[in-house]
Design an enzyme around this catalytic site. Structure first.
Site, short mmCIF file in Angstrom:
data_model
loop_
_atom_site.label_atom_id
_atom_site.label_comp_id
_atom_site.label_asym_id
_atom_site.label_seq_id
_atom_site.Cartn_x
_atom_site.Cartn_y
_atom_site.Cartn_z
N GLY A 68 0.39 -13.26 2.39
CA GLY A 68 1.17 -12.53 3.38
C GLY A 68 0.30 -11.56 4.15
O GLY A 68 -0.82 -11.22 3.74
N CYS A 69 0.82 -11.11 5.28
CA CYS A 69 0.02 -10.25 6.15
C CYS A 69 -0.22 -8.88 5.53
O CYS A 69 -1.37 -8.42 5.44
CB CYS A 69 0.69 -10.12 7.52
SG CYS A 69 2.45 -9.69 7.47
N TYR A 70 0.84 -8.20 5.09
CA TYR A 70 0.64 -6.91 4.44
C TYR A 70 -0.25 -7.05 3.20
O TYR A 70 -1.20 -6.26 3.04
CB TYR A 70 1.99 -6.30 4.03
CG TYR A 70 2.83 -5.76 5.16
CD1 TYR A 70 2.39 -4.73 5.98
CD2 TYR A 70 4.11 -6.25 5.38
CE1 TYR A 70 3.19 -4.21 7.00
CE2 TYR A 70 4.92 -5.73 6.39
CZ TYR A 70 4.46 -4.72 7.19
OH TYR A 70 5.25 -4.21 8.18
N THR B 9 -2.58 -9.13 2.52
CA THR B 9 -3.99 -9.33 2.89
C THR B 9 -4.66 -8.01 3.20
O THR B 9 -5.76 -7.70 2.73
CB THR B 9 -4.09 -10.28 4.10
OG1 THR B 9 -3.62 -11.57 3.71
CG2 THR B 9 -5.52 -10.39 4.60
N SER B 10 -3.98 -7.19 4.01
CA SER B 10 -4.61 -5.92 4.40
C SER B 10 -4.83 -5.02 3.19
O SER B 10 -5.84 -4.32 3.10
CB SER B 10 -3.74 -5.21 5.46
OG SER B 10 -2.57 -4.67 4.88
#
Lengths: 348, 348, 348, 348
Positions: C151-153, C155-156
C-alpha cells in the site's frame, strides 16, 4: 421589520451561499430551508461550515406545497425544476427570487431551443423581471413578484458591456466573450470531471458551442443595445473554487482614448456600491472579489489593432448568484440595497 | 555517439527542465551547467528533485569565456543577457540553442521597440533559425549554428494557426488570441505577485497591451501567411504551475464545415509525433500534456456567428521551452527527433 | 526479450499510471488492458493524456477467463475483487503483481477483521510475497508467482522505519505515524468528498481510527522487528493530486546523535537506486519525488524531548503503487531493476 | 460609542485581515493605518480587495511617534520590531493589542534563547496579558493595557489541549503536536520558498527542530497544567492559503471512553461562541472555518494503542491572528465579544 425567507434547494453551493449571507442579514429571518435529498437532517451536516446554525433542518419541498410561512422565497432548485415550483408560490402571494435559468429568457421558443423542453409556465416569462439592478433599473425590481436572477457568466459580461452598448459606443456585430470560471459553478454533485485530481493543473474550455448562457447574454445585451445581436461566447474552467473573469473583445464605434473608455465606465457606475472600475493599466483578479458582492472592471484599448478589451471579475456564487439574489430581495422589500452584503472580500 | 551539452543558466525553471530531459536522453552527456548565483553548489541543492544527479555542480559563466567542452550549448539565460554570451560561443564553433527571446525577432528595430534596448549582436538576427520544427521546416534547423527557440505563448498559437494561414483558409486581419498560462512561466525569482497566496484563486489577465510575445507571433504568422499582420494577444495567469491554453478566434475565408476544419489540421499534422488534433466536440486540457512535449489542438466552428475557434495546449516548460530545445538539438545533431522526449504526460 | 504484460483494471489512477510507465519500458509490450466499465473504448478516451497510444482498447475482464497472452499480469482491480481473479491467472501459469490489498495480509483472520469479509483464496496468503524490494529481500521477489504490491502509506512508513527496527535502534511500543496524502489516493470514482471545491483549502484527517493500512504496517514492521507491535496511524488528506509525506515519531533505544541517525539510514540505503536520505537539517517535499519512483527520507532528533522524527516522501501512484509494481516485475523477470523507472521527478 | 483604532503594519496579511474585519465592525472607526514601505499610497493599491475603502492611506510609523488619535492600537509589525514601538504607545495611554511574538513569553531568558536577541522592554513581559479568551480568563483581558495576541499554531493547540490539562485528564510528558498550516502564515514578503510553483503539490515539514512557537506552547500549556512541560512540535506547510490543522497525540490519565472525551471538551466549551466540538467520528477540515473566527475540534480515542487524538482547525489569519485580536479588543473595550466577528465561514 424582519423579512421571513425560505430557501428552496439549500444543499447546493448557491443554496449554502444564500444561507451564509441571509443568516447574517440584519433584516432577515430564515424561516426554513428545503432539500429533498437531505430531508430531516440538520443543514450543518450537509455543510460543515454551518455548525453555528444547528437549528436549520432540511425539510422536503412537499412540506410547502400548499402554504408557506415566508415573505420571500429563494428558489435554488435545478434548472427545469424551478418552473414547476414557482407558479404555486406566486399564487399564494409569496414573492420569488429564482436563481435557476427557468425564467431568464423571455421568449418561449428560444427557451425550448436551448433547454430542450417546452416551458411549463410560459405566461410567467414576460412577467419575470431580469434582476440585474445596475442594468435593469431598480423600479421594475422593486415591484416584481418574480425575479429571474441572472446567470453568473451573463452578470460578469453584462456589467462590462451594457453601458457601452447603451451609449452605442461599440459595434454590435463583433462581440467576443472569453470567460473563465472556477469550478463551484459546476455545482456540488459528484462528477468525475469535477474531481480535484481532474481539475488541478487542468485548465480547459468546455461547451465552446452551445452554452446555455449564450441566449441570455444576447437577450439582455440586445435589449440594452436596442437591436438583436449575437455573441461568440466561450466558457473555460479554472482550477480554483470561486470566481469568474470575462475578457470581452469589442470594436469601438466612438474614437475614444483608453482613458476616455475607462472614464465612460467609471462615470456610468459612479454611484453603484458594488461596481468598481480600475484605473487604466490595472487588471482585475478574481481573488479581489472573493466572497463579496463586488464586480471589478478593467479596460484596455489596443491602438495597434483597434480592439477594445473590457475585463470583468465577480464571485460567481455571490454577485453571480446568491449575493445578487439578496440584493434583489433588498430592493423588493424596501430595505437598504447593500444590507447583508457589506462583507469585504477574503484575501488571500 | 554521445552529444556533450552545456546548459547556461541552469537554476531557473527552464534550466531545471533541460536537466530533467537531457540527463535521461539516450544520446546526451551533460558536460556542465552554469549558474552565477549558485556557483560552486551542487545543482541538487538548488533543485531538490535532482538528488539523483549529485555530481552536477553549478559553475560560473566565466569558466566558459574562452573555451567550452560541449557540442551544443543551451542558453537559458535571461532576456537581454543571452545576446552577450552567444556570439562568443558561436565563434568557438559551439552550436547554440538559445531559449531567451534575444534572437527570435529578425528585425533589429522591432527588437529595440519591444525590448527597450538596441540589440548588441544584430548581425545574428537574420542568421538565427526560429526553431519550431513543425512550422519552420526541418532542413533549416538541421543546418543552423544558432537556434532561436520559440516563446511559450507563440508556440501554442503558431501550432494552432500556421496551417490555416498557410492554406489561406482564414483572414489575416481578425486574429484574436486569448492565452492562459500557468505561473512557472513567470520564472523562479521571488516576486510578491507569484506567491502562492497571491496566485491561488486569483485568475487574472496581465500585460493586455504590449506583451513582448506579440511581435514574435506577428512575425511568424506573417511569414507563413506571406503578408504582414497584427494580432490581438491577451495573456492571462492561471493558478497552476504548468501549461498554456490558447483560445484563438479567427474568421474563415473558406466555407468549410466544422469537421472539415478539424480534418484540415489533422491532415496537416498527421505525420507529426508531437501534435495531436482532437475529434470535433472534444476540448484539450493542459493536464493532458503536462510534462510532455505534446501539443493538443481542438477546433470548434460557431455557425451562428461565423467565428472559428482553435484551441491549443502545451506544457510551457516542455514544448514551450526546454522540450522544444531538445527537439531542435536532435535535429541539429542528426539523432532521432523524438529522442529523450518520449515521456508520456503525468496525469493527474 | 520482450515481456508481454496485461493490465487488469486500467481505468483507475493506478491503472493509468501502469500504462504510462509500461508503455515506455524498454523491455515490455502491453498485450492488453481491461476495463469493465469502458469495454470496447480506446483507453485514450478514458485517459486524455494517452492520446499517443491510440491502439490500446479496453477489453472486458471475461475475455481473459480461460487464457491470457501475457507473461505478467498487473491486477489493479478494486480491493475484494482481486482475490477472485488472481487464482485463475496463477493456475494458467501467469505471474501476477497484485496492486490491491487482497494478498498483503498473511493472516486470514486479520484480513476478515479489517476488510469485513472472509478471504476467498486464503491458501495464497502465505504464498504471496510482499513486494517492497528495499525491505523484503530481492530473492523472494525474483522467485514469486504472486506479488502483493504494498500500500501507499505502508511503503512510505516502512522505508522510514524498517531499518531502525531491524537494528533494534528504536522502541516498538511507541510508534506514532502521522501521514498525509494527495487526493489521487482516493481514486477516480466520482465522490462529493473528492470534488475540487471540497478539497481545495480543506486539509483534514480521515479514518483516524481503523484505516485498513494499519494491520499491513503492523505486520511488516513487526516482521522486521521480530515481534508483534501496534502503531498509531493517522492519515490526512492534502489538497494536491499526488504525494505522501509520513511524519514518524519514535523513541530511540540507542543513544545516537542526530547525524548518527541520519548516517544509519544513509548507510542502510547507500546502494539503493530509489531511496535518498537527506542531510541533517533538510526536509523532504512531496514535490521533489512527483512522477518518479523515488523515496526521500529526512531525520531530526529532538534532544529536548527525546523523540526521533523520521520523515518520508513518495509519489503515492509511483513508488506507492504502479512504479513499485514495475520494480517488482523487473526483479521477477530478471531485467534491470530500474528499467522503465529512470524518469526524474517533474518539478515544478 | 465608536472605538478609534490604529493599525500599525497594515501591508502584511494580518494587517490586511485586521482592516477587513475592523472596517465592518459596528463599533469601530479605523483612524489610521501605517506602512513604512508603502507610506503615502492608498492601502487599496497595496491590497486590491480593499477597493471599497479608497480613503485609507498608508502613513509612516513616525507620524505617530509622539501622539496617536486612537483608543486601541493594533501592532502587526514584524517580530523584534514591535517591542520598540509598544512602550511609547502605552506611555501615551493607548491600549495595545500586539500581534507579534514580542510579548508572548513571560521569561526574558527564554525569549533571548529562542529569538536570539535580548528583549528591549523586559518590564512589559509580565504585564502583558496573553490574549486567548477561552483559556486566559476574560477578566485579565478586560483590564489589560497590553495584550500579547497568541501565535497561530499555539492557538490551535491550546484550544485543543488546555481543557484536558486543566482537568489533569492527560499526561504532561507525552505531548506530540503535528501541525499543518497554509502558506499565508509565511507572510506576504517575496521568498522563493513561498512561490506558487514551489508550494503547489509540495507538502513538507519545516523547522522540525526549534520552531519559535514551541516555548509559547510550553509556557501556556504548562500554566494550565500547573507544571513545567515540554512538547514535540512539528509544523508543516500545506499547499493552501489559509488554515491550520493540529493533530495532537496525548496519553490519557483518566479511563474515559471516546464519547466521554468528546463530552469533556464539549462541556468545557458549551458557552463559547467561537469553539465547536464535533460529534465522535467526524473530522474537522480547515475549509469549514475559513474566513471566520471559529475553532472546530474533533476527538478520537485509539483503544488499540491507548493514544488519544485531538484535532483542531482554525483560520490562521482570523482566530490565529487578526480575529482573535479583535475579540480581545472587544473585551477590553466592553463591547459584545462577538462584535465584528459574526461572519460565517466561506465555503467552498
Amino acid at each position: 421589520m424582519t423579512i421571513a425567507v425560505g430557501i428552496f434547494g439549500a444543499s447546493g453551493y448557491t443554496g449554502g451561499e444564500l444561507v451564509r449571507l441571509l443568516a447574517r442579514h440584519p433584516k432577515v429571518r430564515i424561516a426554513f430551508v428545503t432539500s429533498e435529498r437531505h430531508a430531516g437532517r440538520p443543514l450543518a451536516e450537509v455543510f460543515p461550515h454551518l455548525g453555528a446554525l444547528p437549528d436549520l433542518i432540511c425539510r422536503p419541498l412537499t412540506d410547502f406545497k400548499s402554504s408557506t410561512d415566508c415573505d420571500v422565497a429563494f428558489c435554488a432548485l435545478p434548472h427545469l425544476t424551478s418552473m414547476d415550483a414557482v407558479p404555486e408560490l406566486l399564487q399564494r402571494g409569496t414573492r420569488v427570487v429564482d436563481l435557476s435559468a427557468d425564467f431568464r429568457l423571455r421568449d418561449e421558443d428560444i427557451f425550448h431551443t436551448w433547454y430542450g423542453e417546452a416551458h411549463r409556465a410560459p405566461n410567467l416569462l414576460t412577467e419575470a423581471v431580469y434582476g440585474l439592478p445596475e442594468m435593469t433599473g431598480r423600479e421594475a425590481i422593486k415591484k416584481a413578484r418574480l425575479i429571474a436572477n441572472p446567470g453568473c457568466y451573463p452578470t460578469s459580461i453584462l456589467l462590462a458591456l451594457a453601458p457601452l452598448l447603451k451609449e452605442k459606443a461599440i459595434e454590435t456585430e463583433t462581440l467576443i466573450l472569453d470567460s473563465k470560471s472556477g469550478v463551484s459553478g459546476a455545482g456540488r454533485s459528484a462528477k468525475q470531471d469535477s474531481l480535484y485530481a481532474e481539475v488541478a493543473e487542468g485548465f480547459r474550455a468546455y461547451k465552446t458551442i452551445g452554452h446555455r448562457h449564450t441566449p441570455e447574454i444576447e437577450q439582455e445585451l440586445g435589449r440594452v443595445a436596442g437591436t438583436t445581436l449575437k455573441v461568440r461566447f466561450s466558457p473555460h474552467l479554472i482550477p480554483q473554487s470561486r470566481g469568474i473573469l470575462s475578457t470581452c473583445y469589442v470594436r469601438p464605434r466612438l474614437p475614444l482614448t483608453q482613458h476616455e473608455w475607462r472614464d465612460l465606465l467609471a462615470t456610468h457606475y459612479q454611484d453603484e456600491p458594488f461596481v468598481e472600475v480600475l484605473p487604466v493599466g490595472q487588471h482585475p483578479s478574481t481573488l479581489q472579489v472573493r466572497g463579496s458582492n463586488h464586480c471589478v472592471l478593467g479596460v484596455a484599448l489596443d491602438e495597434r489593432t483597434g480592439w477594445l478589451v473590457v475585463m470583468s471579475v465577480i464571485d460567481n456564487l455571490v454577485k453571480g448568484a446568491s449575493g445578487q439574489a439578496v440584493q434583489n430581495m433588498n430592493l423588493m422589500m424596501g430595505v437598504e440595497e447593500t444590507a447583508g452584503l457589506e462583507q469585504l472580500p477574503l484575501y488571500p
